[in-house]
Write a protein that holds these residues in place. Structure first.
Motif, PDB file in Angstrom:
ATOM      1  N   VAL A 159       0.683  -1.163  -0.008  1.00 47.60           N
ATOM      2  CA  VAL A 159      -0.242   0.136  -0.111  1.00 47.60           C
ATOM      3  C   VAL A 159       0.901   1.233   0.212  1.00 47.60           C
ATOM      4  CG1 VAL A 159      -1.645   1.391   0.971  1.00 47.60           C
ATOM      5  CG2 VAL A 159      -2.019  -1.221   1.320  1.00 47.60           C
ATOM      6  N   GLY A 160       0.771   2.074  -1.005  1.00 48.87           N
ATOM      7  CA  GLY A 160       1.570   3.232  -1.109  1.00 48.87           C
ATOM      8  C   GLY A 160       0.796   4.427  -0.478  1.00 48.87           C
ATOM      9  N   ILE A 161       1.535   4.805   0.637  1.00 54.50           N
ATOM     10  CA  ILE A 161       0.501   6.090   1.271  1.00 54.50           C
ATOM     11  C   ILE A 161       1.120   7.473   0.677  1.00 54.50           C
ATOM     12  CG2 ILE A 161      -0.018   6.987   3.744  1.00 54.50           C
ATOM     13  CD1 ILE A 161       1.107   4.359   4.578  1.00 54.50           C
ATOM     14  N   PHE A 162       0.316   8.027  -0.246  1.00 48.52           N
ATOM     15  CA  PHE A 162       0.585   9.068  -0.615  1.00 48.52           C
ATOM     16  C   PHE A 162      -0.444  10.208  -0.258  1.00 48.52           C
ATOM     17  CE2 PHE A 162       2.809   6.212  -3.390  1.00 48.52           C
ATOM     18  CZ  PHE A 162       3.929   6.769  -3.516  1.00 48.52           C
ATOM     19  N   GLY A 163      -0.532  11.239  -1.106  1.00 43.90           N
ATOM     20  CA  GLY A 163      -1.598  12.431  -0.616  1.00 43.90           C
ATOM     21  C   GLY A 163      -0.912  13.389   0.480  1.00 43.90           C
ATOM     22  N   THR A 164      -1.860  14.132   1.306  1.00 43.92           N
ATOM     23  CA  THR A 164      -1.358  15.253   2.128  1.00 43.92           C
ATOM     24  C   THR A 164      -0.309  14.728   3.111  1.00 43.92           C
ATOM     25  OG1 THR A 164      -3.695  15.954   2.238  1.00 43.92           O
ATOM     26  CG2 THR A 164      -2.388  16.460   3.682  1.00 43.92           C
ATOM     27  N   CYS A 165       0.619  15.475   2.918  1.00 45.13           N
ATOM     28  CA  CYS A 165       1.861  15.572   3.692  1.00 45.13           C
ATOM     29  C   CYS A 165       1.810  16.758   4.647  1.00 45.13           C
ATOM     30  CB  CYS A 165       3.220  15.691   2.823  1.00 45.13           C
ATOM     31  SG  CYS A 165       3.558  13.950   1.875  1.00 45.13           S
ATOM     32  N   GLY A 166       2.960  17.135   5.156  1.00 47.45           N
ATOM     33  CA  GLY A 166       3.183  18.193   6.204  1.00 47.45           C
ATOM     34  C   GLY A 166       3.707  17.751   7.417  1.00 47.45           C
ATOM     35  N   THR A 167       3.184  18.564   8.375  1.00 45.67           N
ATOM     36  CA  THR A 167       3.805  18.064   9.785  1.00 45.67           C
ATOM     37  C   THR A 167       2.873  16.935  10.239  1.00 45.67           C
ATOM     38  OG1 THR A 167       2.130  19.811  10.847  1.00 45.67           O
ATOM     39  CG2 THR A 167       4.385  20.566  10.218  1.00 45.67           C
ATOM     40  N   GLN A 168       3.246  16.276  11.571  1.00 48.20           N
ATOM     41  CA  GLN A 168       2.478  15.461  12.054  1.00 48.20           C
ATOM     42  C   GLN A 168       0.871  15.967  12.475  1.00 48.20           C
ATOM     43  OE1 GLN A 168       2.495  12.179  12.286  1.00 48.20           O
ATOM     44  NE2 GLN A 168       0.657  11.719  13.830  1.00 48.20           N
ATOM     45  N   MET A 169       1.027  17.211  12.715  1.00 47.20           N
ATOM     46  CA  MET A 169      -0.209  17.800  13.039  1.00 47.20           C
ATOM     47  C   MET A 169      -1.139  18.099  11.731  1.00 47.20           C
ATOM     48  SD  MET A 169      -0.299  18.645  16.409  1.00 47.20           S
ATOM     49  CE  MET A 169      -1.490  20.034  16.333  1.00 47.20           C
ATOM     50  N   GLN A 170      -0.559  18.011  10.749  1.00 45.08           N
ATOM     51  CA  GLN A 170      -1.228  18.123   9.510  1.00 45.08           C
ATOM     52  C   GLN A 170      -1.849  16.763   9.077  1.00 45.08           C
ATOM     53  OE1 GLN A 170       1.793  20.500   7.581  1.00 45.08           O
ATOM     54  NE2 GLN A 170       0.427  22.235   7.246  1.00 45.08           N
ATOM     55  N   SER A 171      -1.104  16.005   9.185  1.00 47.58           N
ATOM     56  CA  SER A 171      -1.581  14.471   8.979  1.00 47.58           C
ATOM     57  C   SER A 171      -1.293  13.658   9.810  1.00 47.58           C
ATOM     58  CB  SER A 171      -0.673  14.257   7.519  1.00 47.58           C
ATOM     59  OG  SER A 171       0.640  14.364   7.733  1.00 47.58           O
ATOM     60  N   PRO A 172      -2.125  13.696  10.943  1.00 44.94           N
ATOM     61  CA  PRO A 172      -1.994  12.467  11.950  1.00 44.94           C
ATOM     62  C   PRO A 172      -2.590  11.084  11.476  1.00 44.94           C
ATOM     63  CG  PRO A 172      -3.700  14.028  12.473  1.00 44.94           C
ATOM     64  CD  PRO A 172      -2.952  14.647  11.181  1.00 44.94           C
ATOM     65  N   TRP A 173      -3.295  11.173  10.386  1.00 45.59           N
ATOM     66  CA  TRP A 173      -3.807   9.994   9.735  1.00 45.59           C
ATOM     67  C   TRP A 173      -3.049   8.996   9.434  1.00 45.59           C
ATOM     68  CZ3 TRP A 173      -2.446   8.711   5.123  1.00 45.59           C
ATOM     69  CH2 TRP A 173      -2.134   9.630   4.271  1.00 45.59           C
ATOM     70  N   ARG A 174      -1.715   9.525   9.021  1.00 46.66           N
ATOM     71  CA  ARG A 174      -0.585   8.549   8.572  1.00 46.66           C
ATOM     72  C   ARG A 174      -0.108   7.659   9.686  1.00 46.66           C
ATOM     73  NH1 ARG A 174       2.139   9.437   3.999  1.00 46.66           N
ATOM     74  NH2 ARG A 174       1.340  11.514   2.426  1.00 46.66           N
ATOM     75  N   GLY A 175      -0.027   8.283  10.928  1.00 45.81           N
ATOM     76  CA  GLY A 175       0.482   7.312  11.913  1.00 45.81           C
ATOM     77  C   GLY A 175      -0.719   6.392  12.212  1.00 45.81           C
ATOM     78  N   GLU A 176      -1.723   6.791  11.954  1.00 43.48           N
ATOM     79  CA  GLU A 176      -2.915   5.809  12.567  1.00 43.48           C
ATOM     80  C   GLU A 176      -2.913   4.904  11.232  1.00 43.48           C
ATOM     81  OE1 GLU A 176      -6.366   8.513  12.698  1.00 43.48           O
ATOM     82  OE2 GLU A 176      -5.106   9.576  14.121  1.00 43.48           O
ATOM     83  N   PHE A 177      -2.926   4.949  10.277  1.00 44.63           N
ATOM     84  CA  PHE A 177      -2.805   4.145   9.117  1.00 44.63           C
ATOM     85  C   PHE A 177      -1.651   3.061   9.322  1.00 44.63           C
ATOM     86  CE2 PHE A 177      -5.518   5.531   5.257  1.00 44.63           C
ATOM     87  CZ  PHE A 177      -6.390   5.942   5.905  1.00 44.63           C
ATOM     88  N   LYS A 178      -0.538   3.623   9.411  1.00 45.31           N
ATOM     89  CA  LYS A 178       0.666   2.890   9.648  1.00 45.31           C
ATOM     90  C   LYS A 178       0.554   1.808  10.756  1.00 45.31           C
ATOM     91  CE  LYS A 178       3.579   5.938   9.305  1.00 45.31           C
ATOM     92  NZ  LYS A 178       4.989   6.852   9.136  1.00 45.31           N
ATOM     93  N   LYS A 179      -0.160   2.149  12.025  1.00 41.53           N
ATOM     94  CA  LYS A 179      -0.285   1.380  13.260  1.00 41.53           C
ATOM     95  C   LYS A 179      -1.399   0.090  12.707  1.00 41.53           C
ATOM     96  CE  LYS A 179      -1.572   1.496  18.065  1.00 41.53           C
ATOM     97  NZ  LYS A 179      -2.666   0.685  18.248  1.00 41.53           N
ATOM     98  N   PHE A 180      -2.406   0.698  12.267  1.00 44.72           N
ATOM     99  CA  PHE A 180      -3.300  -0.338  11.702  1.00 44.72           C
ATOM    100  C   PHE A 180      -2.731  -1.272  10.826  1.00 44.72           C
ATOM    101  CE2 PHE A 180      -7.348  -1.598   9.459  1.00 44.72           C
ATOM    102  CZ  PHE A 180      -8.321  -1.854  10.445  1.00 44.72           C
ATOM    103  N   TYR A 181      -1.981  -1.184   9.854  1.00 53.39           N
ATOM    104  CA  TYR A 181      -1.242  -1.678   8.925  1.00 53.39           C
ATOM    105  C   TYR A 181      -0.389  -2.723   9.663  1.00 53.39           C
ATOM    106  CZ  TYR A 181      -3.025   1.095   4.925  1.00 53.39           C
ATOM    107  OH  TYR A 181      -4.054   1.751   4.164  1.00 53.39           O
ATOM    108  N   ARG A 182       0.274  -2.152  10.283  1.00 47.97           N
ATOM    109  CA  ARG A 182       1.438  -3.117  11.157  1.00 47.97           C
ATOM    110  C   ARG A 182       0.648  -4.230  11.988  1.00 47.97           C
ATOM    111  NH1 ARG A 182       3.846   1.802  12.458  1.00 47.97           N
ATOM    112  NH2 ARG A 182       5.878   2.181  11.164  1.00 47.97           N
ATOM    113  N   GLU A 183      -0.274  -3.762  12.758  1.00 53.10           N
ATOM    114  CA  GLU A 183      -1.129  -4.607  13.417  1.00 53.10           C
ATOM    115  C   GLU A 183      -1.849  -6.046  12.646  1.00 53.10           C
ATOM    116  OE1 GLU A 183      -4.225  -2.233  15.459  1.00 53.10           O
ATOM    117  OE2 GLU A 183      -2.682  -1.455  16.862  1.00 53.10           O
ATOM    118  N   ARG A 184      -2.024  -5.641  11.333  1.00 49.76           N
ATOM    119  CA  ARG A 184      -2.656  -6.680  10.547  1.00 49.76           C
ATOM    120  C   ARG A 184      -1.661  -7.349   9.405  1.00 49.76           C
ATOM    121  NH1 ARG A 184      -5.642  -3.374  12.803  1.00 49.76           N
ATOM    122  NH2 ARG A 184      -7.865  -3.960  13.227  1.00 49.76           N
ATOM    123  N   GLY A 185      -0.274  -7.046   9.489  1.00 47.68           N
ATOM    124  CA  GLY A 185       0.551  -7.445   8.646  1.00 47.68           C
ATOM    125  C   GLY A 185       0.524  -6.825   7.129  1.00 47.68           C
ATOM    126  N   VAL A 186      -0.206  -5.755   6.832  1.00 45.50           N
ATOM    127  CA  VAL A 186      -0.055  -5.178   5.748  1.00 45.50           C
ATOM    128  C   VAL A 186       0.987  -4.556   5.270  1.00 45.50           C
ATOM    129  CG1 VAL A 186      -1.540  -3.289   4.475  1.00 45.50           C
ATOM    130  CG2 VAL A 186      -2.709  -5.225   5.912  1.00 45.50           C
TER     131      VAL A 186
END
Length: 173
Positions: A6-33
């Motif tokens: 899964v390529g996670i592209f789209g909105t970048c910027g600071t962690q404040m601007q794109s906190p969803w990235r951390g949430e997605f990566k955690k979710f993926y790691r938990e499921r072996g994605v």
């Protein structure tokens, strides 16, 4: 079929601007994605090669363009990627989210106007395409759920790669 990733592209910027990235990566790691996130603290111009490779080859590409940034660069990337998707041999999946509005903290009048215009145009153009591998979602939750489901489908399909004489379906992230 692209790399099983899964390529996670789209909105970048600071962690404040794109906190969803951390949430997605955690979710993926938990499921072996397996995933690729081009956003990192020490990004260097040399990283552009790796990023471009993932954008061109990952099986599932995410393009969330959230309200947190103007997103003009991300909107351009959507266009480039859709051109790739139009190729007859491209069986990758693209999941796109384009927030219709901007966060109130973004107040450069000229950039706000251009961003809203670009967002509306890209959304309308996406609605007109008749491609079964492009999905336009309305929320990050929908994007996350769909990306995992498409990953699982691609993973199951990958089991049959050994029967492909061209060995084009064996790539992993």
């Amino acid at each position: 079929m692209g790399k099983l990733c899964v390529g996670i592209f789209g909105t970048c910027g600071t962690q404040m601007q794109s906190p969803w990235r951390g949430e997605f990566k955690k979710f993926y790691r938990e499921r072996g994605v397996e995933f690729f996130d081009p956003q990192k603290k020490d990004w260097k111009p040399e990283d552009a090669d790796i990023e471009a490779e993932h954008l061109a080859e990952d099986q599932i590409i995410l393009f969330p363009i959230t309200a947190a940034t103007y997103g003009l660069g991300s909107l351009s990337e959507v266009g480039f990627s859709i051109l790739q998707a139009i190729k007859l041999d491209d069986r990758r999946d693209f999941i796109i989210l384009i927030d219709k509005n901007l966060d109130e903290s973004l107040n450069d009048e000229k950039l706000v106007k251009e961003s809203l215009r670009s967002r509306a145009l890209v959304r309308k153009h996406l609605e007109k395409l008749r491609l079964d591998n492009i999905y336009v979602v309305e929320s990050l939750d929908e994007m996350l759920k769909m990306s995992v489901e498409l990953y699982e489908l691609a993973k199951r399909k990958n089991q049959f790669a050994k029967f492909n004489p061209h060995k084009i379906h064996e790539n992993r992230c």
